[in-house]
Design an enzyme around this catalytic site. Sequence first.
Site, short mmCIF file in Angstrom:
data_model
loop_
_atom_site.label_atom_id
_atom_site.label_comp_id
_atom_site.label_asym_id
_atom_site.label_seq_id
_atom_site.Cartn_x
_atom_site.Cartn_y
_atom_site.Cartn_z
N SER A 75 8.93 32.00 65.89
CA SER A 75 8.15 32.89 65.25
C SER A 75 8.67 34.27 65.22
O SER A 75 9.53 34.68 65.19
CB SER A 75 6.71 32.40 65.61
OG SER A 75 5.76 33.09 64.76
N ARG B 41 -8.23 36.75 64.74
CA ARG B 41 -7.57 35.43 65.09
C ARG B 41 -7.94 34.40 64.60
O ARG B 41 -7.05 33.25 64.26
CB ARG B 41 -7.92 35.33 66.67
CG ARG B 41 -7.46 34.27 67.35
CD ARG B 41 -5.99 34.14 67.52
NE ARG B 41 -5.61 33.12 68.47
CZ ARG B 41 -4.04 32.89 68.84
NH1 ARG B 41 -3.44 33.56 68.23
NH2 ARG B 41 -4.09 31.90 69.66
N ASP C 146 5.30 23.67 58.47
CA ASP C 146 5.19 25.04 58.55
C ASP C 146 5.02 25.76 57.31
O ASP C 146 6.07 25.93 56.44
CB ASP C 146 6.27 25.34 59.66
CG ASP C 146 6.15 26.75 60.22
OD1 ASP C 146 5.40 27.68 59.60
OD2 ASP C 146 6.92 27.16 60.88
N HIS D 12 3.25 25.31 61.88
CA HIS D 12 3.94 26.24 62.61
C HIS D 12 4.06 26.13 64.07
O HIS D 12 4.79 26.47 64.93
CB HIS D 12 3.36 27.57 62.27
CG HIS D 12 3.99 28.72 62.68
ND1 HIS D 12 5.37 29.06 62.30
CD2 HIS D 12 3.74 29.84 63.72
CE1 HIS D 12 5.80 30.29 63.13
NE2 HIS D 12 4.80 30.60 63.82
N ASP D 13 2.53 25.85 64.59
CA ASP D 13 2.52 25.78 66.04
C ASP D 13 3.31 24.59 66.62
O ASP D 13 3.38 24.53 68.00
CB ASP D 13 1.06 25.15 66.35
CG ASP D 13 0.07 26.51 66.71
OD1 ASP D 13 0.95 27.76 67.07
OD2 ASP D 13 -1.08 26.48 67.04
#
Lengths: 395, 395
Positions: free
Chosen positions: A166, A236, A332, A365-366
């Site tokens: 990232s 967040r 992602d 993505h994580d």
Amino acid sequence: MTKFSKPSAGIDQKSQEATNPHSPVVDFGVDKPLHLDSGVSLSPFRIAYQSYGELNADKSNAILICHALTGDQHVANVHPVTGKNGWWETLVGPGKPIDTDRFFVLCSNVLGGCLGSTGPASINPETGKPWALDLSIITIADMVRAQAMLIDHFGIKQLFAVVGGSMGGMQVLEWASSHSDRVFAAVAIATGARHSSQNIAFHEVGRQAVMADPEWKEGRYLEEGTVPRKGLSVARMAAHITYLSETALHRKFGRNLQDRQNVTFGFDADFQIESYLRHQGMSFVDRFDPNSYLYMTRAMDYFDLAAEHQGRLADAFAGSRTRFCIVSFTSDWLFPTSESRTVAHALNAAGASVSFVEIETDRGHDAFLLDEPEMFSAINGFIRSAARARGLLQP
Amino acid sequence: MTKFSKPSAGIDQKSQEATNPHSPVVDFGVDKPLHLDSGVSLSPFRIAYQSYGELNADKSNAILICHALTGDQHVANVHPVTGKNGWWETLVGPGKPIDTDRFFVLCSNVLGGCLGSTGPASINPETGKPWALDLSIITIADMVRAQAMLIDHFGIKQLFAVVGGSMGGMQVLEWASSHSDRVFAAVAIATGARHSSQNIAFHEVGRQAVMADPEWKEGRYLEEGTVPRKGLSVARMAAHITYLSETALHRKFGRNLQDRQNVTFGFDADFQIESYLRHQGMSFVDRFDPNSYLYMTRAMDYFDLAAEHQGRLADAFAGSRTRFCIVSFTSDWLFPTSESRTVAHALNAAGASVSFVEIETDRGHDAFLLDEPEMFSAINGFIRSAARARGLLQP
């Protein structure tokens, strides 16, 4: 190198708490200014870091890990604030793909961060107050310049590898572009050579959420004794959705209710996904500085490696002798495979050595932070092969 | 039917401004309570509407348009607040696919809305103050029940067609499920039979943004004379991203700067996408009630047609004689084609007549509001064919 003298006011106390690294630090004094992309010369400044393993005699076995937006230097040790395991303990440690029995692994809190390195919560030595928004905007290239000064401090001429996902992957690409001779191998995961319009849009929502919070106080909340808790929490929450995939959300939460029976006909968290997101938002506030969040997101928005080379991304890697490993994940949508493919194509066009792996996963993505055996295996193979080429492993 | 008497306090004044329909209204009195899914009986209540064209003698030519989350009844006339054209003038009007020379077209502001129908900004007759969060949660089925009472008011036994996109499409499906005999043809666009986990997540971010704003005052901002402007604006910004596609954002904005030359190394809107989003956020606040935004998003979250039939979506349409047209867009990631396909499969399983069109476009969810010739053509063909079957057009 000079340690700068610290004012002893109460503000300083709060600021120190906000940026307490629980890590070794290196202070770069007024004789070692950092020339930022904004044109500002930053000095003095501080970099906090963690290291694992031993640097060998010829200092050729160093691996720099670059952390992501809300990450920090605590890669492979229990986090001093949250008490959780290091964020990349799955990848970094004795016998792991990035083997700390073999390599000297270094990770520094990025410039502009909030866990010990100079950032908006640090004290501006000229005013004795936290920098807040008076700190210059920091770019990915600035973060990398500070890291380069850190490895100078260690007397490391060339890093064996730079590895990150990232925003960490952006730093990897910047290292390989601007400091090519100092990088033997580069591993860029779930990243891109620029931040997309949609990604800038999500970042802007997050920044507006923080800045909309009256507790933000135009960035001077440390002096005012407030915390823009709700604003940062909303930021967040929005960002967190982009780190997951629809499929992962559906599998994990679906439309499951907190109370298994019925909706409450109200605005409390009826659905598990709501309570999960609220928790993600609130717990983030306990470990992250709101202004730092603004600086980190801005650094990513500004990143555009091709733009620095008249729009030709291949030129960013011209003549590179670095070996590259590019990793993307099928689900992602923050940094889709197409972004990684663009990087891989540019590297090919530049005649660089590149291996590109797209990993099938529904975790979004994580995935780069999770237990992804295929990723571990790809990185392990790449690192071992590069280590042999560098003479760090027997052929 | 009784008109309820209005208190004459200043609060009422503000509330009336907030909900001014600039439209005809029907007031349903205490003799006509609306039985809501929450168990609450709502009375009195008001529905505001717009109509176009003439109802024929046997009242068989009525088309009900159902509006989306932030839409309203001003389908095909200049909007009284924004001065903009009606939101579906491309589709509805003389000679258009929904031809007002031929059909009587009706659109009402949904229950819980903020443009004339009873919603959280309306006066609670028991207290003389705005309902705020004391109004019961409204569901998609409740909105449809209120619309059914409105068509009763017009003496319409069966609607020739019900048409809507997004939240409007949910109402279409609810109409076809719960009031099947009253719907000859149904057009559901860019929608689904349930709200997904990811969609609930984005809605929750929006609600938390509104509620985090201290000007929200626990929902009592109308009495307090405040407006949770920043919170609602952030909510709208986050939602707006989900209405577009990455491709559309990239095409429209890319990484283009406001000032074509340089970034400013600051937090102002450097990128065009940032200034676009900020504008979307701020202009939304001028035309939409923040509490109504909470109610609308909650209604969508709660929608799950299969759940009302023990998880069998086909049962929601059992025995249906309605003709269906289901439309999806390839780049819609809020209601992806898979959601429409699920509906189409359920309709097939129920033996209903269904035509399903997936339209190739890169404009995302918002495509249903845009100039999409393929959509117009599909709807035109479907409506004409249904009109012939209903005896409204010569074969």
